[in-house]
Design a protein around this motif. Structure first.
Motif, mmCIF file in Angstrom:
data_model
loop_
_atom_site.group_PDB
_atom_site.id
_atom_site.type_symbol
_atom_site.label_atom_id
_atom_site.label_comp_id
_atom_site.label_asym_id
_atom_site.label_seq_id
_atom_site.Cartn_x
_atom_site.Cartn_y
_atom_site.Cartn_z
ATOM 1 N N ASP A 1 -2.137 14.537 10.578
ATOM 2 C CA ASP A 1 -2.942 15.737 10.359
ATOM 3 C C ASP A 1 -4.364 15.398 10.783
ATOM 4 O OD1 ASP A 1 -4.468 17.824 9.400
ATOM 5 O OD2 ASP A 1 -3.231 18.098 7.612
ATOM 6 N N MET A 2 -4.710 15.739 12.026
ATOM 7 C CA MET A 2 -5.975 15.272 12.589
ATOM 8 C C MET A 2 -7.172 15.799 11.822
ATOM 9 S SD MET A 2 -5.098 13.227 14.888
ATOM 10 C CE MET A 2 -6.691 12.986 15.639
ATOM 11 N N ASN B 1 0.676 12.137 1.667
ATOM 12 C CA ASN B 1 0.715 11.476 2.973
ATOM 13 C C ASN B 1 -0.716 11.380 3.504
ATOM 14 O OD1 ASN B 1 1.546 10.292 5.301
ATOM 15 N ND2 ASN B 1 2.418 12.137 6.224
ATOM 16 N N GLU B 2 -1.412 10.326 3.112
ATOM 17 C CA GLU B 2 -2.814 10.123 3.461
ATOM 18 C C GLU B 2 -2.955 8.779 4.177
ATOM 19 O OE1 GLU B 2 -4.887 12.496 -0.239
ATOM 20 O OE2 GLU B 2 -4.066 10.515 -0.630
ATOM 21 N N PRO B 3 -2.533 8.700 5.432
ATOM 22 C CA PRO B 3 -2.435 7.404 6.110
ATOM 23 C C PRO B 3 -3.759 6.712 6.347
ATOM 24 C CG PRO B 3 -2.069 9.211 7.655
ATOM 25 C CD PRO B 3 -2.073 9.812 6.286
ATOM 26 N N TRP B 4 -4.847 7.486 6.420
ATOM 27 C CA TRP B 4 -6.152 6.852 6.638
ATOM 28 C C TRP B 4 -6.526 5.911 5.499
ATOM 29 C CZ3 TRP B 4 -5.065 11.995 6.150
ATOM 30 C CH2 TRP B 4 -5.379 12.591 4.923
ATOM 31 N N GLY B 5 -5.919 6.086 4.325
ATOM 32 C CA GLY B 5 -6.203 5.178 3.227
ATOM 33 C C GLY B 5 -5.798 3.755 3.547
ATOM 34 N N LEU B 6 -4.677 3.587 4.256
ATOM 35 C CA LEU B 6 -4.248 2.245 4.652
ATOM 36 C C LEU B 6 -5.274 1.617 5.585
ATOM 37 C CD1 LEU B 6 -2.240 -0.076 4.887
ATOM 38 C CD2 LEU B 6 -0.995 1.254 6.613
ATOM 39 N N TYR C 1 0.844 -1.204 0.000
ATOM 40 C CA TYR C 1 0.000 0.000 0.000
ATOM 41 C C TYR C 1 0.873 1.245 0.000
ATOM 42 C CZ TYR C 1 -2.990 3.821 1.273
ATOM 43 O OH TYR C 1 -3.639 5.032 1.253
ATOM 44 N N TYR C 2 0.497 2.210 -0.857
ATOM 45 C CA TYR C 2 1.243 3.461 -0.924
ATOM 46 C C TYR C 2 0.368 4.708 -0.865
ATOM 47 C CZ TYR C 2 5.268 0.603 -2.121
ATOM 48 O OH TYR C 2 6.285 -0.328 -2.073
ATOM 49 N N SER C 3 -0.807 4.686 -1.502
ATOM 50 C CA SER C 3 -1.554 5.941 -1.587
ATOM 51 C C SER C 3 -3.025 5.704 -1.909
ATOM 52 C CB SER C 3 -0.943 6.851 -2.655
ATOM 53 O OG SER C 3 -1.118 6.288 -3.943
ATOM 54 N N ILE C 4 -3.759 6.796 -1.854
ATOM 55 C CA ILE C 4 -5.170 6.829 -2.245
ATOM 56 C C ILE C 4 -5.268 7.146 -3.738
ATOM 57 C CG2 ILE C 4 -7.271 8.237 -2.020
ATOM 58 C CD1 ILE C 4 -6.652 8.476 0.959
ATOM 59 N N MET C 5 -6.249 6.557 -4.398
ATOM 60 C CA MET C 5 -6.573 6.928 -5.774
ATOM 61 C C MET C 5 -8.033 7.375 -5.802
ATOM 62 S SD MET C 5 -4.029 6.341 -8.000
ATOM 63 C CE MET C 5 -4.341 5.520 -9.544
ATOM 64 N N HIS D 1 1.646 6.353 8.779
ATOM 65 C CA HIS D 1 1.063 5.106 8.280
ATOM 66 C C HIS D 1 1.138 3.995 9.320
ATOM 67 C CE1 HIS D 1 0.928 7.162 4.423
ATOM 68 N NE2 HIS D 1 0.175 6.177 3.981
ATOM 69 N N ILE D 2 2.195 3.952 10.098
ATOM 70 C CA ILE D 2 2.251 2.957 11.168
ATOM 71 C C ILE D 2 1.192 3.281 12.222
ATOM 72 C CG2 ILE D 2 3.684 1.986 13.013
ATOM 73 C CD1 ILE D 2 6.106 2.359 11.178
ATOM 74 N N GLY D 3 0.960 4.567 12.468
ATOM 75 C CA GLY D 3 -0.110 4.952 13.384
ATOM 76 C C GLY D 3 -1.476 4.547 12.869
ATOM 77 N N SER D 4 -1.703 4.710 11.569
ATOM 78 C CA SER D 4 -2.965 4.283 10.969
ATOM 79 C C SER D 4 -3.117 2.775 11.036
ATOM 80 C CB SER D 4 -3.029 4.748 9.509
ATOM 81 O OG SER D 4 -4.244 4.395 8.908
ATOM 82 N N LEU D 5 -2.015 2.059 10.837
ATOM 83 C CA LEU D 5 -2.032 0.608 10.963
ATOM 84 C C LEU D 5 -2.424 0.193 12.378
ATOM 85 C CD1 LEU D 5 -1.384 -2.293 10.044
ATOM 86 C CD2 LEU D 5 1.024 -1.797 10.490
#
Length: 507
Positions: free
Chosen positions: A493-494, A372-377, A328-332, A420-424
């Motif tokens: 970015d909350m 940098n859109e970690p919620w996508g993961l 996983y890398y990004s949102i589309m 992204h680790i935080g989203s994970l």
């Protein structure tokens, strides 16, 4: 009532994001694995040494030749593996994910084993274990032996199933006493439409008007290749479970590239198009693996161009995994283009009936490429949990690409990895059965899409140096500190994250 439930849901999600903002490694389950990844052709070098023969990756790299250094040398891990494993140990990796070069181990794709190739992988595996690093092995990372393409076009011919099964049998037999985690295929979903539809991946097949290749058929070949990849995977898993698993106690799975697809606007058409995109890109492989057949929308849109599973084939593929690897890398962002379904000829992309864009690409700084859109993961992991019965998952690749530079202060990469680790962690707390995370990549490597011009590494590699010197970047130092339990905060970015949840809650 429905509005109240939605507000309650968003409130709990926001609380979870706040909790994930401050974390360290000890917040993950005790057996959670953290590591880093590479692949054979991208890192090994010695492409023409000690009996190895070319793969389709070699052929393609020499045709495109992105960047001035020699892709046949790459990082020369073939000769520098002890040095690299020492760096892994110093970083604090639990595991190292790498791939085996089929044409190094069995130069003609089938037949005699190359003793020098066998010795190299035994040495690498043993060196990892000596340093307390667990090997996670990918059996095919794009690099199909060129000999099998020259002979019978590899994954366009059913003969590939027997040859692939014989190859993995050698790997299970020779290395399985020390390797517990096997991935049969890396990103077959990207491999088939890149390699057999638009032609920008090996083996570079396509047809007009979808690409400019010397041979291929973009209307049918992606679906044929995908079908045979699934059957080859199923055959390999069947072999492992019948012959090796009871004794070796290992696990076998498949890897897929997974974007989070988000509707560009929350219209009904775009929301349906987003679901359709998930079915085509992810469901193409996950539906057969979970349910034994392709998604209904694929069968409807593709029609007779998509192969039909026999009952025996369906039973072979269904349930043929212990885990799923996700890159996983990004949102589309997706926009409906279902009017394109009335046009002929059609390829894989036209069959989906959408248009894709990266989320707000104009906002990206020049030095790096992924938003940098970690919620996508987290949303991808929720999708697998909800649609595919919450399989055991490893994040096999996640990282930020940037122009290859001697500058090692890659704060942007630190922020990407932190968030992204935080989203994970948030996804794991919400019930995702994810057991591990691997950064792509351990060091700067030869990249299929970028050559040597842009890289993902935690370590800078000086490709112009005779010694291919490795130098740690800021991201390596951050990851090492995190792995040792010393990091406590992450960049999130909350407000943007909350907005993303609200905007994307419809899918």
């Amino acid at each position: 009532m429905q509005r109240r439930l939605m507000l309650l849901f968003l409130w709990f999600r926001l609380l979870n994001l706040i909790a994930a903002k401050n974390y360290n490694r000890n917040d993950f389950p005790p057996d959670f694995v953290f590591g880093a990844s590479t692949s054979a052709y991208q890192v090994e070098g010695a492409a023409l040494q000690d009996g190895r023969t070319p793969s389709i990756y070699d052929t393609f790299a020499h045709q495109s030749r992105k960047g001035t250094p020699d892709p046949d040398v790459a990082c020369d891990q073939y000769h520098k593996y002890k040095e690299d494993v020492q760096l892994m140990a110093e970083t604090g990796l639990d595991a190292y994910r790498f791939s085996i070069s089929w044409s190094r181990l069995i130069p003609n794709g089938r037949g005699p084993i190359n003793p020098k190739g066998l010795r190299y992988y035994n040495n690498l595996i043993n060196e990892l274990i000596r340093h307390g690093i667990e090997p996670h092995v990918t059996l095919l990372h794009i690099d199909v032996p060129q000999a099998l393409v020259d002979d019978y076009e590899s994954f366009l011919n059913r003969r590939i199933i027997e040859d692939f099964t014989a190859y993995v049998d050698v790997c299970f037999r020779e290395f399985g006493d020390r390797v517990r985690y096997w991935t049969t295929l890396n990103e077959p979903n990207i491999f088939v439409f890149g390699g057999y539809d638009i032609g920008n991946y090996p083996p570079g097949r396509c047809s007009s008007p979808f690409g400019n290749c010397s041979r291929g058929n973009s209307e049918t070949e992606p679906y044929i290749a995908a079908h045979l990849l699934l059957l080859a995977h199923g055959s390999a898993v069947k072999l492992y479970k019948e012959k090796y698993q009871a004794k070796q106690l290992g696990f076998v799975g498949m890897n897929l590239l997974s974007y989070h697809f988000s509707p560009i606007t929350n219209t009904r058409e775009n929301i349906i198009a987003t679901r359709r995109t998930y079915d085509f890109l992810i469901g193409w492989f996950m539906h057969p693996l979970t349910y034994g057949d392709y998604p209904e929308i694929m069968k409807k849109n593709v029609g007779s161009r998509i192969p039909v599973f026999t009952e025996k084939e369906s039973n072979l593929v269904k349930g043929s995994f212990d885990f799923i690897g996700i890159n996983y890398y990004s949102i589309m962002e997706t926009k409906d283009y279902s009017t394109g379904l009335s046009k002929y000829p059609r390829d894989f992309f036209a069959d989906i009936g959408v248009k894709w864009t990266y989320s707000d690409p104009s906002a990206l700084p020049e030095e790096f490429m992924f938003p940098n859109e970690p919620w996508g993961l987290e949303r991808v992991l929720e999708y697998f949990k909800d649609v595919y019965q919450n399989p055991l998952i490893f994040i096999h690749e996640n990282g930020q690409v940037a122009k290859h530079s001697t500058a090692t202060n890659d704060q942007f990469r630190v922020e990407y990895l932190q968030s992204h680790i935080g989203s994970l962690l948030s996804a794991v707390r919400n019930g995702s059965d994810t057991r591990g995370y691997f950064v792509w990549s351990f060091m700067d490597v030869y990249e299929l899409s970028y050559g040597f011009k842009s890289t993902f590494g935690l370590y800078y590699v000086d490709f112009n140096s005779p010694n291919l010197t490795r130098q740690p970047k800021l991201s390596q130092r951050w990851y090492s500190e995190f792995l040792k339990g010393k990091n406590t905060t992450t960049y999130v970015d909350m407000n943007k994250g909350e907005d993303a949840i609200i905007n994307r809650s419809s899918i």
